[in-house]
Write an enzyme that holds these catalytic residues in place. Structure first.
Site, PDB file in Angstrom:
ATOM      1  N   ASP A  13       6.318   8.304   4.857  1.00  0.00           N
ATOM      2  CA  ASP A  13       6.884   6.856   5.414  1.00  0.00           C
ATOM      3  C   ASP A  13       8.178   6.538   5.053  1.00  0.00           C
ATOM      4  OD1 ASP A  13       7.059   4.503   6.309  1.00  0.00           O
ATOM      5  OD2 ASP A  13       5.324   3.486   5.490  1.00  0.00           O
TER       6      ASP A  13
ATOM      7  N   CYS B 256       1.124  -6.628   4.623  1.00  0.00           N
ATOM      8  CA  CYS B 256       0.133  -5.524   4.947  1.00  0.00           C
ATOM      9  C   CYS B 256       0.138  -4.267   3.582  1.00  0.00           C
ATOM     10  CB  CYS B 256       0.854  -4.665   5.976  1.00  0.00           C
ATOM     11  SG  CYS B 256       0.925  -5.487   7.557  1.00  0.00           S
TER      12      CYS B 256
ATOM     13  N   LYS C   4      13.672  -1.608  12.592  1.00  0.00           N
ATOM     14  CA  LYS C   4      14.006  -1.717  11.059  1.00  0.00           C
ATOM     15  C   LYS C   4      15.434  -0.972  10.874  1.00  0.00           C
ATOM     16  CE  LYS C   4       9.429  -1.794   9.510  1.00  0.00           C
ATOM     17  NZ  LYS C   4       8.915  -3.185   9.070  1.00  0.00           N
TER      18      LYS C   4
ATOM     19  N   HIS D 247       1.959   0.888   2.460  1.00  0.00           N
ATOM     20  CA  HIS D 247       1.623  -0.159   3.503  1.00  0.00           C
ATOM     21  C   HIS D 247       0.328   0.228   4.294  1.00  0.00           C
ATOM     22  CE1 HIS D 247       2.367  -1.879   7.616  1.00  0.00           C
ATOM     23  NE2 HIS D 247       3.272  -2.509   7.296  1.00  0.00           N
TER      24      HIS D 247
END
Length: 457
Positions: free
Chosen positions: A245, A411, A271, A167
Protein backbone atom coordinates in the site's frame (compact mmCIF):
# COMPACT_ATOMS: atom_id res chain seq x y z
CA UNK A 1 10.31 41.01 0.77
CA UNK A 2 12.11 41.22 -2.57
CA UNK A 3 14.23 38.19 -1.68
CA UNK A 4 11.13 36.24 -0.68
CA UNK A 5 9.39 37.07 -3.96
CA UNK A 6 12.48 36.00 -5.90
CA UNK A 7 12.54 32.67 -4.03
CA UNK A 8 8.84 32.19 -4.77
CA UNK A 9 9.35 32.80 -8.48
CA UNK A 10 12.28 30.40 -8.63
CA UNK A 11 10.52 27.62 -6.75
CA UNK A 12 7.27 27.93 -8.70
CA UNK A 13 9.27 27.72 -11.90
CA UNK A 14 10.40 24.30 -10.75
CA UNK A 15 7.09 22.78 -11.75
CA UNK A 16 7.60 23.83 -15.37
CA UNK A 17 11.27 23.19 -15.98
CA UNK A 18 14.13 20.83 -15.18
CA UNK A 19 15.00 20.40 -11.54
CA UNK A 20 18.44 19.39 -10.29
CA UNK A 21 18.94 17.96 -6.84
CA UNK A 22 21.75 19.61 -4.90
CA UNK A 23 24.74 17.64 -3.72
CA UNK A 24 23.39 17.58 -0.17
CA UNK A 25 20.54 15.36 -1.35
CA UNK A 26 23.04 12.70 -2.28
CA UNK A 27 24.61 12.56 1.17
CA UNK A 28 23.10 10.06 3.55
CA UNK A 29 21.43 11.77 6.47
CA UNK A 30 21.56 15.22 4.87
CA UNK A 31 19.21 17.69 6.55
CA UNK A 32 18.82 20.07 3.64
CA UNK A 33 18.85 19.91 -0.15
CA UNK A 34 18.52 22.48 -2.88
CA UNK A 35 16.27 22.84 -5.89
CA UNK A 36 18.11 24.46 -8.76
CA UNK A 37 16.28 26.14 -11.61
CA UNK A 38 17.73 28.71 -13.98
CA UNK A 39 20.93 28.56 -11.97
CA UNK A 40 19.31 29.74 -8.73
CA UNK A 41 19.41 27.41 -5.69
CA UNK A 42 16.51 27.27 -3.25
CA UNK A 43 16.71 25.34 0.02
CA UNK A 44 14.07 22.62 0.26
CA UNK A 45 13.58 23.74 3.86
CA UNK A 46 11.75 26.72 2.30
CA UNK A 47 9.98 24.77 -0.42
CA UNK A 48 6.57 24.85 1.25
CA UNK A 49 6.45 28.62 1.56
CA UNK A 50 7.62 29.05 -2.02
CA UNK A 51 5.01 26.71 -3.48
CA UNK A 52 1.94 27.89 -1.57
CA UNK A 53 0.99 30.36 -4.30
CA UNK A 54 0.35 27.36 -6.56
CA UNK A 55 -2.42 26.02 -4.26
CA UNK A 56 -5.45 28.33 -4.28
CA UNK A 57 -7.39 26.44 -1.59
CA UNK A 58 -4.71 27.31 0.97
CA UNK A 59 -5.36 31.03 0.55
CA UNK A 60 -8.63 31.31 2.41
CA UNK A 61 -9.84 32.30 5.82
CA UNK A 62 -12.25 30.46 8.11
CA UNK A 63 -14.12 31.44 11.28
CA UNK A 64 -14.03 35.22 11.46
CA UNK A 65 -11.14 35.64 9.06
CA UNK A 66 -8.64 33.23 10.57
CA UNK A 67 -6.12 32.00 7.97
CA UNK A 68 -6.47 28.33 7.10
CA UNK A 69 -3.66 26.08 8.38
CA UNK A 70 -4.22 22.80 6.55
CA UNK A 71 -2.67 19.80 8.30
CA UNK A 72 -4.80 16.98 6.91
CA UNK A 73 -2.88 16.07 3.78
CA UNK A 74 -2.71 12.35 4.63
CA UNK A 75 -6.48 12.30 4.17
CA UNK A 76 -6.35 14.28 0.94
CA UNK A 77 -3.92 16.79 -0.53
CA UNK A 78 -4.79 20.12 -2.06
CA UNK A 79 -4.44 20.63 -5.80
CA UNK A 80 -2.04 22.97 -7.58
CA UNK A 81 -3.25 25.28 -10.32
CA UNK A 82 -1.64 23.04 -12.94
CA UNK A 83 -3.98 20.18 -12.00
CA UNK A 84 -7.07 22.38 -11.71
CA UNK A 85 -6.34 23.90 -15.11
CA UNK A 86 -5.72 20.51 -16.74
CA UNK A 87 -9.12 19.20 -15.62
CA UNK A 88 -10.88 22.40 -16.67
CA UNK A 89 -9.17 22.38 -20.07
CA UNK A 90 -10.24 18.78 -20.64
CA UNK A 91 -13.88 19.59 -20.01
CA UNK A 92 -13.76 22.84 -21.97
CA UNK A 93 -11.91 21.48 -24.99
CA UNK A 94 -11.43 17.72 -25.18
CA UNK A 95 -14.44 16.24 -23.40
CA UNK A 96 -15.27 12.96 -25.12
CA UNK A 97 -15.25 9.24 -24.49
CA UNK A 98 -12.03 7.40 -25.17
CA UNK A 99 -10.62 4.57 -27.28
CA UNK A 100 -13.40 3.93 -29.81
CA UNK A 101 -14.26 7.32 -31.24
CA UNK A 102 -12.73 8.38 -34.56
CA UNK A 103 -13.46 12.11 -34.25
CA UNK A 104 -11.02 14.78 -33.13
CA UNK A 105 -12.29 15.15 -29.57
CA UNK A 106 -12.21 11.42 -28.90
CA UNK A 107 -8.70 11.18 -30.31
CA UNK A 108 -7.51 14.03 -28.08
CA UNK A 109 -9.25 12.57 -25.02
CA UNK A 110 -7.75 9.14 -25.69
CA UNK A 111 -4.29 10.59 -26.13
CA UNK A 112 -4.57 12.56 -22.87
CA UNK A 113 -5.91 9.55 -20.95
CA UNK A 114 -3.19 7.20 -22.17
CA UNK A 115 -0.52 9.88 -21.72
CA UNK A 116 -1.45 9.91 -18.02
CA UNK A 117 -0.74 6.17 -17.91
CA UNK A 118 2.67 6.76 -19.48
CA UNK A 119 3.45 9.46 -16.92
CA UNK A 120 2.51 7.21 -14.00
CA UNK A 121 4.55 4.33 -15.43
CA UNK A 122 7.61 6.57 -15.62
CA UNK A 123 6.92 8.10 -12.19
CA UNK A 124 7.08 4.73 -10.39
CA UNK A 125 9.50 3.15 -12.89
CA UNK A 126 7.18 0.44 -14.16
CA UNK A 127 8.75 -1.93 -16.67
CA UNK A 128 5.83 -1.34 -19.05
CA UNK A 129 2.95 1.11 -19.38
CA UNK A 130 0.71 -1.98 -19.46
CA UNK A 131 1.50 -2.54 -15.79
CA UNK A 132 -0.49 0.56 -14.77
CA UNK A 133 -4.20 -0.08 -14.19
CA UNK A 134 -6.40 2.92 -13.41
CA UNK A 135 -8.76 2.39 -10.49
CA UNK A 136 -10.97 4.64 -8.36
CA UNK A 137 -8.24 4.61 -5.74
CA UNK A 138 -6.07 2.35 -3.63
CA UNK A 139 -9.08 0.72 -1.97
CA UNK A 140 -10.48 -0.46 -5.29
CA UNK A 141 -7.01 -1.54 -6.40
CA UNK A 142 -6.64 -3.81 -3.35
CA UNK A 143 -10.14 -5.19 -3.84
CA UNK A 144 -9.30 -5.83 -7.50
CA UNK A 145 -6.33 -7.96 -6.51
CA UNK A 146 -8.31 -9.82 -3.85
CA UNK A 147 -11.18 -10.56 -6.24
CA UNK A 148 -9.01 -11.71 -9.15
CA UNK A 149 -5.56 -12.92 -8.15
CA UNK A 150 -6.85 -13.86 -4.70
CA UNK A 151 -9.76 -15.94 -5.93
CA UNK A 152 -7.42 -17.79 -8.29
CA UNK A 153 -4.60 -18.45 -5.85
CA UNK A 154 -5.80 -18.56 -2.24
CA UNK A 155 -7.25 -21.88 -1.10
CA UNK A 156 -8.36 -23.57 2.10
CA UNK A 157 -5.45 -23.87 4.55
CA UNK A 158 -3.46 -21.04 2.96
CA UNK A 159 -2.33 -18.01 4.95
CA UNK A 160 -2.32 -14.27 4.28
CA UNK A 161 0.13 -12.23 6.37
CA UNK A 162 -0.71 -8.58 7.06
CA UNK A 163 -0.22 -6.19 9.98
CA UNK A 164 -2.43 -4.85 12.74
CA UNK A 165 -1.14 -1.34 12.03
CA UNK A 166 -2.52 -1.23 8.49
CA UNK A 167 -5.42 0.78 7.09
CA UNK A 168 -8.75 -1.05 7.00
CA UNK A 169 -8.52 -1.07 3.19
CA UNK A 170 -5.53 -3.40 3.52
CA UNK A 171 -7.19 -5.59 6.15
CA UNK A 172 -10.87 -6.10 5.32
CA UNK A 173 -10.48 -7.32 1.70
CA UNK A 174 -8.09 -10.03 2.90
CA UNK A 175 -10.40 -11.02 5.75
CA UNK A 176 -13.27 -11.43 3.30
CA UNK A 177 -11.10 -13.37 0.85
CA UNK A 178 -9.94 -15.67 3.65
CA UNK A 179 -13.54 -16.28 4.70
CA UNK A 180 -14.52 -17.22 1.15
CA UNK A 181 -11.50 -19.45 0.60
CA UNK A 182 -11.18 -21.04 4.04
CA UNK A 183 -7.77 -19.43 4.51
CA UNK A 184 -6.27 -17.79 7.59
CA UNK A 185 -5.17 -14.20 8.09
CA UNK A 186 -2.15 -13.72 10.38
CA UNK A 187 -1.25 -10.34 11.82
CA UNK A 188 2.14 -8.83 12.52
CA UNK A 189 1.93 -6.84 15.73
CA UNK A 190 2.69 -3.26 16.59
CA UNK A 191 6.16 -2.74 18.10
CA UNK A 192 6.06 -0.12 20.84
CA UNK A 193 9.86 0.02 21.00
CA UNK A 194 10.18 1.26 17.42
CA UNK A 195 6.80 2.91 16.99
CA UNK A 196 6.03 0.87 13.88
CA UNK A 197 5.18 -2.60 12.68
CA UNK A 198 7.18 -5.42 14.24
CA UNK A 199 9.07 -6.48 11.11
CA UNK A 200 10.71 -9.43 12.82
CA UNK A 201 7.31 -10.72 13.88
CA UNK A 202 5.97 -10.39 10.33
CA UNK A 203 8.96 -12.30 8.96
CA UNK A 204 8.42 -15.03 11.56
CA UNK A 205 4.80 -15.41 10.41
CA UNK A 206 5.77 -16.02 6.77
CA UNK A 207 6.00 -19.74 6.03
CA UNK A 208 5.22 -22.47 3.52
CA UNK A 209 1.47 -21.86 3.72
CA UNK A 210 1.78 -18.11 3.08
CA UNK A 211 0.27 -17.07 -0.26
CA UNK A 212 0.34 -13.30 0.18
CA UNK A 213 2.13 -10.72 2.30
CA UNK A 214 0.53 -7.24 2.31
CA UNK A 215 1.64 -4.13 4.20
CA UNK A 216 1.79 -0.35 4.05
CA UNK A 217 4.99 1.24 2.80
CA UNK A 218 4.32 4.10 5.26
CA UNK A 219 1.79 3.95 8.10
CA UNK A 220 -0.99 6.52 7.79
CA UNK A 221 -1.06 6.94 11.61
CA UNK A 222 2.43 6.21 12.90
CA UNK A 223 4.36 7.64 9.96
CA UNK A 224 6.68 4.64 10.26
CA UNK A 225 8.44 3.41 7.11
CA UNK A 226 8.42 -0.33 6.51
CA UNK A 227 11.69 -2.20 5.74
CA UNK A 228 10.33 -3.17 2.34
CA UNK A 229 13.34 -5.06 0.99
CA UNK A 230 13.61 -7.33 4.05
CA UNK A 231 9.89 -8.12 4.00
CA UNK A 232 9.84 -8.76 0.25
CA UNK A 233 12.90 -11.03 0.53
CA UNK A 234 11.21 -13.08 3.26
CA UNK A 235 8.04 -13.43 1.19
CA UNK A 236 10.00 -14.40 -1.91
CA UNK A 237 11.89 -17.07 0.03
CA UNK A 238 8.53 -18.61 0.98
CA UNK A 239 7.11 -18.34 -2.55
CA UNK A 240 4.51 -15.76 -1.50
CA UNK A 241 3.27 -12.78 -3.48
CA UNK A 242 3.59 -9.24 -2.10
CA UNK A 243 1.22 -6.26 -2.21
CA UNK A 244 2.33 -2.86 -0.92
CA UNK A 245 0.00 0.00 0.00
CA UNK A 246 1.76 3.12 -1.26
CA UNK A 247 -0.84 5.75 -0.37
CA UNK A 248 1.51 7.52 2.05
CA UNK A 249 4.71 6.87 0.10
CA UNK A 250 4.11 7.63 -3.59
CA UNK A 251 3.15 11.28 -2.86
CA UNK A 252 6.10 11.86 -0.54
CA UNK A 253 9.22 10.02 -1.69
CA UNK A 254 10.81 8.46 -4.78
CA UNK A 255 9.23 5.06 -5.48
CA UNK A 256 10.75 2.51 -7.85
CA UNK A 257 8.42 -0.47 -8.08
CA UNK A 258 10.96 -2.60 -9.92
CA UNK A 259 13.59 -2.02 -7.25
CA UNK A 260 11.14 -2.80 -4.45
CA UNK A 261 10.46 -6.22 -5.95
CA UNK A 262 6.78 -6.59 -5.02
CA UNK A 263 4.06 -8.04 -7.24
CA UNK A 264 1.49 -5.29 -6.64
CA UNK A 265 1.69 -1.66 -5.57
CA UNK A 266 -1.34 0.62 -5.06
CA UNK A 267 -1.89 4.34 -4.48
CA UNK A 268 -4.60 7.01 -4.60
CA UNK A 269 -4.38 10.08 -6.81
CA UNK A 270 -6.10 12.50 -4.44
CA UNK A 271 -3.26 12.17 -1.91
CA UNK A 272 -0.64 13.16 -4.51
CA UNK A 273 -2.08 16.47 -5.76
CA UNK A 274 -4.49 14.73 -8.15
CA UNK A 275 -8.29 14.61 -8.31
CA UNK A 276 -10.49 12.36 -6.21
CA UNK A 277 -11.94 9.21 -7.75
CA UNK A 278 -8.72 8.08 -9.43
CA UNK A 279 -5.80 5.91 -8.37
CA UNK A 280 -3.81 3.04 -9.75
CA UNK A 281 -2.71 -0.51 -9.36
CA UNK A 282 0.77 -1.38 -10.51
CA UNK A 283 1.24 -5.08 -11.10
CA UNK A 284 3.97 -7.14 -12.68
CA UNK A 285 2.81 -7.75 -16.22
CA UNK A 286 3.38 -11.49 -16.09
CA UNK A 287 1.12 -11.63 -13.02
CA UNK A 288 -1.56 -9.33 -14.45
CA UNK A 289 -1.77 -11.49 -17.57
CA UNK A 290 -2.78 -14.51 -15.46
CA UNK A 291 -5.62 -12.69 -13.69
CA UNK A 292 -9.30 -12.78 -14.78
CA UNK A 293 -11.32 -9.57 -15.25
CA UNK A 294 -12.43 -7.66 -12.17
CA UNK A 295 -15.65 -6.29 -13.71
CA UNK A 296 -17.30 -7.07 -17.02
CA UNK A 297 -18.91 -4.93 -19.67
CA UNK A 298 -17.57 -2.51 -22.23
CA UNK A 299 -13.92 -1.66 -22.87
CA UNK A 300 -12.50 -4.80 -21.18
CA UNK A 301 -13.43 -7.21 -23.96
CA UNK A 302 -11.64 -8.60 -26.97
CA UNK A 303 -14.50 -10.40 -28.71
CA UNK A 304 -18.12 -10.94 -27.64
CA UNK A 305 -20.40 -13.51 -29.27
CA UNK A 306 -23.61 -15.15 -28.13
CA UNK A 307 -21.57 -18.21 -27.27
CA UNK A 308 -19.07 -16.43 -25.04
CA UNK A 309 -16.48 -13.66 -24.69
CA UNK A 310 -12.75 -13.16 -24.67
CA UNK A 311 -11.02 -10.36 -22.85
CA UNK A 312 -8.52 -7.63 -23.55
CA UNK A 313 -4.94 -7.82 -22.40
CA UNK A 314 -3.91 -5.83 -19.33
CA UNK A 315 -4.52 -3.08 -18.45
CA UNK A 316 -7.73 -2.87 -20.48
CA UNK A 317 -8.97 -6.15 -18.99
CA UNK A 318 -9.35 -4.41 -15.63
CA UNK A 319 -10.85 -1.10 -16.80
CA UNK A 320 -14.46 -1.94 -17.62
CA UNK A 321 -16.83 0.81 -18.70
CA UNK A 322 -16.20 4.48 -19.32
CA UNK A 323 -13.14 5.35 -17.23
CA UNK A 324 -12.54 8.41 -15.05
CA UNK A 325 -11.07 10.29 -17.99
CA UNK A 326 -10.87 13.81 -16.60
CA UNK A 327 -9.58 12.47 -13.30
CA UNK A 328 -6.84 10.52 -15.08
CA UNK A 329 -5.86 13.65 -17.01
CA UNK A 330 -5.70 15.54 -13.72
CA UNK A 331 -3.59 12.79 -12.17
CA UNK A 332 -1.23 13.01 -15.13
CA UNK A 333 -0.88 16.74 -14.48
CA UNK A 334 -0.20 16.01 -10.80
CA UNK A 335 2.56 13.59 -11.78
CA UNK A 336 4.06 16.27 -14.03
CA UNK A 337 3.95 18.71 -11.12
CA UNK A 338 5.63 16.37 -8.63
CA UNK A 339 8.18 15.14 -11.16
CA UNK A 340 9.04 18.76 -11.92
CA UNK A 341 9.77 19.39 -8.26
CA UNK A 342 11.78 16.18 -8.00
CA UNK A 343 10.65 13.58 -5.49
CA UNK A 344 14.03 13.61 -3.75
CA UNK A 345 13.43 17.30 -3.05
CA UNK A 346 9.90 16.63 -1.81
CA UNK A 347 11.25 13.92 0.49
CA UNK A 348 14.01 16.16 1.85
CA UNK A 349 11.54 18.97 2.54
CA UNK A 350 9.19 16.62 4.38
CA UNK A 351 11.97 15.01 6.42
CA UNK A 352 12.88 18.48 7.63
CA UNK A 353 9.25 19.10 8.55
CA UNK A 354 8.97 15.70 10.25
CA UNK A 355 11.92 16.47 12.49
CA UNK A 356 10.45 19.84 13.40
CA UNK A 357 6.97 18.40 13.97
CA UNK A 358 8.29 15.73 16.35
CA UNK A 359 10.50 18.26 18.14
CA UNK A 360 7.68 20.75 18.73
CA UNK A 361 5.02 18.19 19.70
CA UNK A 362 7.41 16.34 22.03
CA UNK A 363 7.89 19.55 24.00
CA UNK A 364 4.17 19.94 24.78
CA UNK A 365 3.35 18.87 28.33
CA UNK A 366 0.77 16.10 28.54
CA UNK A 367 1.04 15.18 24.85
CA UNK A 368 1.68 11.53 23.95
CA UNK A 369 3.18 11.10 20.49
CA UNK A 370 2.78 7.82 18.59
CA UNK A 371 5.18 6.39 16.04
CA UNK A 372 8.98 6.43 15.74
CA UNK A 373 10.52 8.74 18.33
CA UNK A 374 12.81 10.48 15.85
CA UNK A 375 11.71 12.65 12.96
CA UNK A 376 14.40 11.10 10.73
CA UNK A 377 12.66 7.72 10.94
CA UNK A 378 9.16 8.83 10.03
CA UNK A 379 7.08 10.54 7.40
CA UNK A 380 5.80 14.09 7.89
CA UNK A 381 2.75 13.14 9.91
CA UNK A 382 2.11 12.53 13.58
CA UNK A 383 -0.71 11.02 15.60
CA UNK A 384 -0.97 12.04 19.23
CA UNK A 385 -3.16 12.31 22.31
CA UNK A 386 -3.42 15.20 24.76
CA UNK A 387 -4.11 14.42 28.39
CA UNK A 388 -7.50 15.68 29.52
CA UNK A 389 -8.72 16.50 26.00
CA UNK A 390 -10.41 13.92 23.78
CA UNK A 391 -9.03 13.86 20.23
CA UNK A 392 -12.40 14.86 18.76
CA UNK A 393 -12.68 17.80 21.14
CA UNK A 394 -9.14 18.86 20.38
CA UNK A 395 -9.79 18.79 16.65
CA UNK A 396 -13.00 20.79 17.07
CA UNK A 397 -11.45 23.47 19.24
CA UNK A 398 -8.28 24.03 17.22
CA UNK A 399 -10.44 24.17 14.09
CA UNK A 400 -11.81 27.40 15.55
CA UNK A 401 -8.25 28.73 15.26
CA UNK A 402 -8.23 27.76 11.59
CA UNK A 403 -6.04 24.68 12.14
CA UNK A 404 -7.36 21.64 10.24
CA UNK A 405 -6.31 18.23 11.55
CA UNK A 406 -8.04 14.84 11.67
CA UNK A 407 -9.33 13.00 14.72
CA UNK A 408 -10.66 9.48 15.19
CA UNK A 409 -9.27 6.04 14.46
CA UNK A 410 -8.11 6.97 10.94
CA UNK A 411 -9.42 3.64 9.57
CA UNK A 412 -6.97 1.79 11.84
CA UNK A 413 -9.08 0.41 14.67
CA UNK A 414 -6.80 -2.63 15.31
CA UNK A 415 -3.81 -0.29 15.67
CA UNK A 416 -5.67 1.95 18.10
CA UNK A 417 -6.65 -1.11 20.12
CA UNK A 418 -2.96 -2.06 20.28
CA UNK A 419 -2.13 1.48 21.41
CA UNK A 420 -4.80 1.23 24.10
CA UNK A 421 -6.79 4.23 22.87
CA UNK A 422 -10.04 4.68 20.99
CA UNK A 423 -8.99 7.71 18.97
CA UNK A 424 -6.07 9.99 18.24
CA UNK A 425 -5.46 13.37 16.66
CA UNK A 426 -3.34 13.44 13.51
CA UNK A 427 -1.46 16.27 11.85
CA UNK A 428 -0.13 15.50 8.38
CA UNK A 429 1.98 17.74 6.17
CA UNK A 430 2.86 17.92 2.50
CA UNK A 431 5.00 19.75 0.00
CA UNK A 432 3.13 23.04 0.58
CA UNK A 433 3.44 22.84 4.39
CA UNK A 434 5.77 25.00 6.46
CA UNK A 435 7.29 25.23 9.92
CA UNK A 436 4.90 28.10 10.56
CA UNK A 437 2.03 25.62 10.11
CA UNK A 438 3.57 23.42 12.82
CA UNK A 439 3.99 26.45 15.10
CA UNK A 440 0.32 27.36 14.62
CA UNK A 441 -0.69 23.78 15.48
CA UNK A 442 1.33 23.73 18.70
CA UNK A 443 0.12 27.17 19.76
CA UNK A 444 -3.49 26.09 19.27
CA UNK A 445 -2.98 22.81 21.16
CA UNK A 446 -1.47 24.62 24.14
CA UNK A 447 -4.28 27.19 24.09
CA UNK A 448 -6.88 24.41 24.08
CA UNK A 449 -5.10 22.67 26.96
CA UNK A 450 -5.33 25.86 29.01
CA UNK A 451 -9.02 26.22 28.25
CA UNK A 452 -9.81 22.65 29.28
CA UNK A 453 -7.73 23.05 32.43
CA UNK A 454 -9.74 26.14 33.34
CA UNK A 455 -12.94 24.18 32.72
CA UNK A 456 -11.71 21.31 34.86
CA UNK A 457 -11.73 18.89 31.92
Amino acid sequence: MAAAMQMLAVCCAAVRGPVAVGSAARRAGARMTTVTTAGAPVSTAHLGAALRAQFPALHQTVYDGRPLVYLDSAATSHKPLAVIEAVREFYERDNSNVHRGAHALSIRATNAYEAARDKLAAFVNAASRREIVFTRGATEAINLVAATWGEMNVRAGDEIVISEIDHHANIVPWQLLAQRAGATVRYARYDASTGGMDAEHMISLIGPRTKLVAFAHVSNVLGSIAPVHRLVAAARAAGAAVLIDGCQSVPHMPVDVQALGADFYVASGHKMCGPTGIGFLWGRLDVLETMPPYQSGGEMIDQVTLEGSTFASPPGRFEAGTPAIAQAVGLGAAVDYLAGLGMANVEAHEHDLARYLVERLSAVDGLALYGPPRGEARAALAAFSVAGVHANDLSTFIDQDGVAIRAGHHCTQPLHAALGISASARASLYVYSTRADVDALVESIVSTQRLFAQLGG
